[in-house]
Scaffold this active site. Structure first.
Site, PDB file in Angstrom:
ATOM      1  N   HIS A  37       0.838  -1.208   0.000  1.00  0.00           N
ATOM      2  CA  HIS A  37       0.000   0.000   0.000  1.00  0.00           C
ATOM      3  C   HIS A  37       0.877   1.265   0.000  1.00  0.00           C
ATOM      4  O   HIS A  37       0.618   2.209  -0.743  1.00  0.00           O
ATOM      5  CB  HIS A  37      -0.870   0.042   1.256  1.00  0.00           C
ATOM      6  CG  HIS A  37      -1.899  -1.040   1.361  1.00  0.00           C
ATOM      7  ND1 HIS A  37      -1.864  -1.986   2.355  1.00  0.00           N
ATOM      8  CD2 HIS A  37      -3.006  -1.323   0.613  1.00  0.00           C
ATOM      9  CE1 HIS A  37      -2.902  -2.804   2.224  1.00  0.00           C
ATOM     10  NE2 HIS A  37      -3.602  -2.438   1.172  1.00  0.00           N
ATOM     11  N   GLY A 147      -1.893  -2.074  -7.513  1.00  0.00           N
ATOM     12  CA  GLY A 147      -0.765  -2.992  -7.378  1.00  0.00           C
ATOM     13  C   GLY A 147      -0.845  -4.156  -8.356  1.00  0.00           C
ATOM     14  O   GLY A 147      -1.913  -4.705  -8.595  1.00  0.00           O
ATOM     15  N   LYS A 149       0.126  -6.988  -7.678  1.00  0.00           N
ATOM     16  CA  LYS A 149      -0.314  -8.114  -6.848  1.00  0.00           C
ATOM     17  C   LYS A 149      -1.693  -8.630  -7.272  1.00  0.00           C
ATOM     18  O   LYS A 149      -1.925  -9.824  -7.337  1.00  0.00           O
ATOM     19  CB  LYS A 149      -0.334  -7.653  -5.389  1.00  0.00           C
ATOM     20  CG  LYS A 149      -1.215  -8.415  -4.439  1.00  0.00           C
ATOM     21  CD  LYS A 149      -0.515  -9.631  -3.914  1.00  0.00           C
ATOM     22  CE  LYS A 149      -1.411 -10.555  -3.108  1.00  0.00           C
ATOM     23  NZ  LYS A 149      -2.532  -9.969  -2.441  1.00  0.00           N
ATOM     24  N   SER A 185       0.189  -8.843   1.888  1.00  0.00           N
ATOM     25  CA  SER A 185      -1.261  -8.785   1.800  1.00  0.00           C
ATOM     26  C   SER A 185      -1.815  -8.589   3.199  1.00  0.00           C
ATOM     27  O   SER A 185      -1.282  -9.137   4.165  1.00  0.00           O
ATOM     28  CB  SER A 185      -1.793 -10.094   1.202  1.00  0.00           C
ATOM     29  OG  SER A 185      -3.183 -10.213   1.459  1.00  0.00           O
ATOM     30  N   ARG A 187      -4.333  -9.910   4.232  1.00  0.00           N
ATOM     31  CA  ARG A 187      -4.833 -11.220   4.641  1.00  0.00           C
ATOM     32  C   ARG A 187      -3.736 -12.113   5.222  1.00  0.00           C
ATOM     33  O   ARG A 187      -4.046 -13.114   5.852  1.00  0.00           O
ATOM     34  CB  ARG A 187      -5.510 -11.926   3.463  1.00  0.00           C
ATOM     35  CG  ARG A 187      -6.842 -11.289   3.087  1.00  0.00           C
ATOM     36  CD  ARG A 187      -7.661 -12.164   2.154  1.00  0.00           C
ATOM     37  NE  ARG A 187      -9.019 -11.680   2.027  1.00  0.00           N
ATOM     38  CZ  ARG A 187      -9.475 -10.921   1.039  1.00  0.00           C
ATOM     39  NH1 ARG A 187      -8.662 -10.549   0.065  1.00  0.00           N
ATOM     40  NH2 ARG A 187     -10.740 -10.525   1.016  1.00  0.00           N
TER      41      ARG A 187
HETATM   42  P1  AMP Z   1      -6.248  -3.870  -0.814  1.00  0.00           P
HETATM   43  O1  AMP Z   1      -6.234  -2.949   0.371  1.00  0.00           O
HETATM   44  O2  AMP Z   1      -5.745  -5.236  -0.523  1.00  0.00           O
HETATM   45  O3  AMP Z   1      -7.565  -3.829  -1.556  1.00  0.00           O
HETATM   46  O4  AMP Z   1      -5.185  -3.285  -1.824  1.00  0.00           O
HETATM   47  C1  AMP Z   1      -5.192  -1.926  -2.209  1.00  0.00           C
HETATM   48  C2  AMP Z   1      -4.214  -1.719  -3.338  1.00  0.00           C
HETATM   49  O5  AMP Z   1      -2.913  -2.126  -2.915  1.00  0.00           O
HETATM   50  C3  AMP Z   1      -4.557  -2.552  -4.590  1.00  0.00           C
HETATM   51  O6  AMP Z   1      -4.275  -1.782  -5.750  1.00  0.00           O
HETATM   52  C4  AMP Z   1      -3.609  -3.711  -4.468  1.00  0.00           C
HETATM   53  O7  AMP Z   1      -3.276  -4.282  -5.714  1.00  0.00           O
HETATM   54  C5  AMP Z   1      -2.391  -3.041  -3.856  1.00  0.00           C
HETATM   55  N1  AMP Z   1      -1.549  -4.044  -3.209  1.00  0.00           N
HETATM   56  C6  AMP Z   1      -1.938  -4.985  -2.299  1.00  0.00           C
HETATM   57  N2  AMP Z   1      -0.897  -5.775  -1.961  1.00  0.00           N
HETATM   58  C7  AMP Z   1       0.167  -5.330  -2.676  1.00  0.00           C
HETATM   59  C8  AMP Z   1       1.542  -5.716  -2.771  1.00  0.00           C
HETATM   60  N3  AMP Z   1       2.042  -6.735  -2.077  1.00  0.00           N
HETATM   61  N4  AMP Z   1       2.344  -5.031  -3.618  1.00  0.00           N
HETATM   62  C9  AMP Z   1       1.858  -4.003  -4.342  1.00  0.00           C
HETATM   63  N5  AMP Z   1       0.590  -3.573  -4.291  1.00  0.00           N
HETATM   64  C10 AMP Z   1      -0.251  -4.218  -3.469  1.00  0.00           C
END
Ligand code: AMP
Length: 281
Positions: A37, A147, A149, A185, A187
């Site tokens: 993030h 990301g 990811k 992550s 998670r």
């Molecule tokens: P989330 O809070 O998991 O919905 O992720 C928010 C943003 O952060 C999304 O654009 C994800 O793709 C990005 N993101 C999550 N994990 C990673 C990671 N390990 N590396 C890069 N970006 C990430």
């Protein structure tokens, strides 16, 4: 860091920034920040944008048996990290603000949203496309940061931007990883110690296939079978899918060609983990 709770507040705050000549970078998140993030935020700030982070655990992208109710949160920590990095404002609406009673409109990117993760999570990408379009409309950023990811998510949002003629640049930021390769992550917090030790199997499998490709293997069925075999060796890992598809439109291929994505989803205990790499030949 400014906290914006309502859509009206967010819109007038952004209008003011734009009047002063600023460009706006948007980083959509569900909070519980890790370095992935933070990389998105740094990337937006480095490009000179006034950076707005949205923090909203979006119920529309969770299936009925998924982890919406116990999704991890730590608001104070998140706010501190965002502030330290130089984020301008956090948009953190309530569910009611985003989906008021009687809400009925959803965005479906057909086809792309039903394959890979969409097979195990049939309403997930409709929820993602809907919230992302709503955030784009509320914040009206010049550029939005996502990301790698979540590789399928990136491809789906690109398609939505193209299909709906949105004037927003999308920047894709590389996957941030732990030292043993595990993709960061929110998670990962669910994993027990033994599950955490098994979790690097995803990235190890991706690297194994990359190695086979470097040595000349071109048949996707052979690569996918080798990936499956490698996952089976880890008793805690339950494979949901491993697949190789075009990195542009997720179309399938028998022989590797151009830019492609190797994507994997595994359940370790109750925790669903995903990872991917993009390669080119
Ligand atoms: P989330 O809070 O998991 O919905 O992720 C928010 C943003 O952060 C999304 O654009 C994800 O793709 C990005 N993101 C999550 N994990 C990673 C990671 N390990 N590396 C890069 N970006 C990430």
């Amino acid at each position: 860091v400014e906290i914006l709770k309502t859509i009206e507040e967010a819109k007038s705050y952004i209008n003011e920034l734009k009047k002063q000549g600023s460009t706006i970078g948007l980083v959509p998140t569900m909070g519980y920040f890790h370095d992935g993030h933070l990389e998105l935020m740094r990337c937006s700030i480095k490009k000179g944008h006034e950076t707005i982070v949205s923090l909203f655990v979006n119920p529309a992208q969770f299936g009925p048996t998924e982890d919406f109710d116990n999704y991890p949160t730590d608001l104070q920590r998140d706010l501190g990290l965002a502030k330290r990095i130089g984020v301008k404002a956090i948009f953190m609406p309530t569910i009611k603000e985003i989906y008021p009673e009687g809400y009925t409109t959803y965005v479906e990117v057909e086809g792309l949203s039903k394959i890979l993760c969409g097979e195990n999570r049939p309403i997930h990408f409709r929820g993602v496309a809907t919230i992302v379009l709503k955030l784009f409309n509320i914040i009206q950023p010049h550029e939005a940061f996502f990301g790698q990811k979540d590789g399928q998510q990136v491809i789906i949002i690109k398609k939505m931007i193209q299909d709906l003629n949105l004037d927003i640049f999308l920047e894709v930021v590389p996957t941030a990883r732990e030292e043993d390769g595990l993709a960061m992550s929110s998670r990962n917090a669910y994993l027990s110690l033994t599950e955490r030790q098994a979790a690097p199997i995803l990235y190890q499998t991706l690297k194994l296939l990359e190695d086979m490709i470097l040595k000349g293997e071109r048949k996707t069925s052979i690569l996918i079978d080798a990936g499956k075999e490698n996952i089976i060796k880890e008793p805690l890992a339950n494979l949901q899918y491993i697949d190789i598809r075009s990195a542009d439109d997720l179309s399938g291929m028998e022989e590797l060609k151009g830019k492609f994505i190797i994507a994997i989803a595994v359940k370790i205990g109750n925790t669903r983990l995903i990872d991917n790499i993009v390669l080119k030949i």
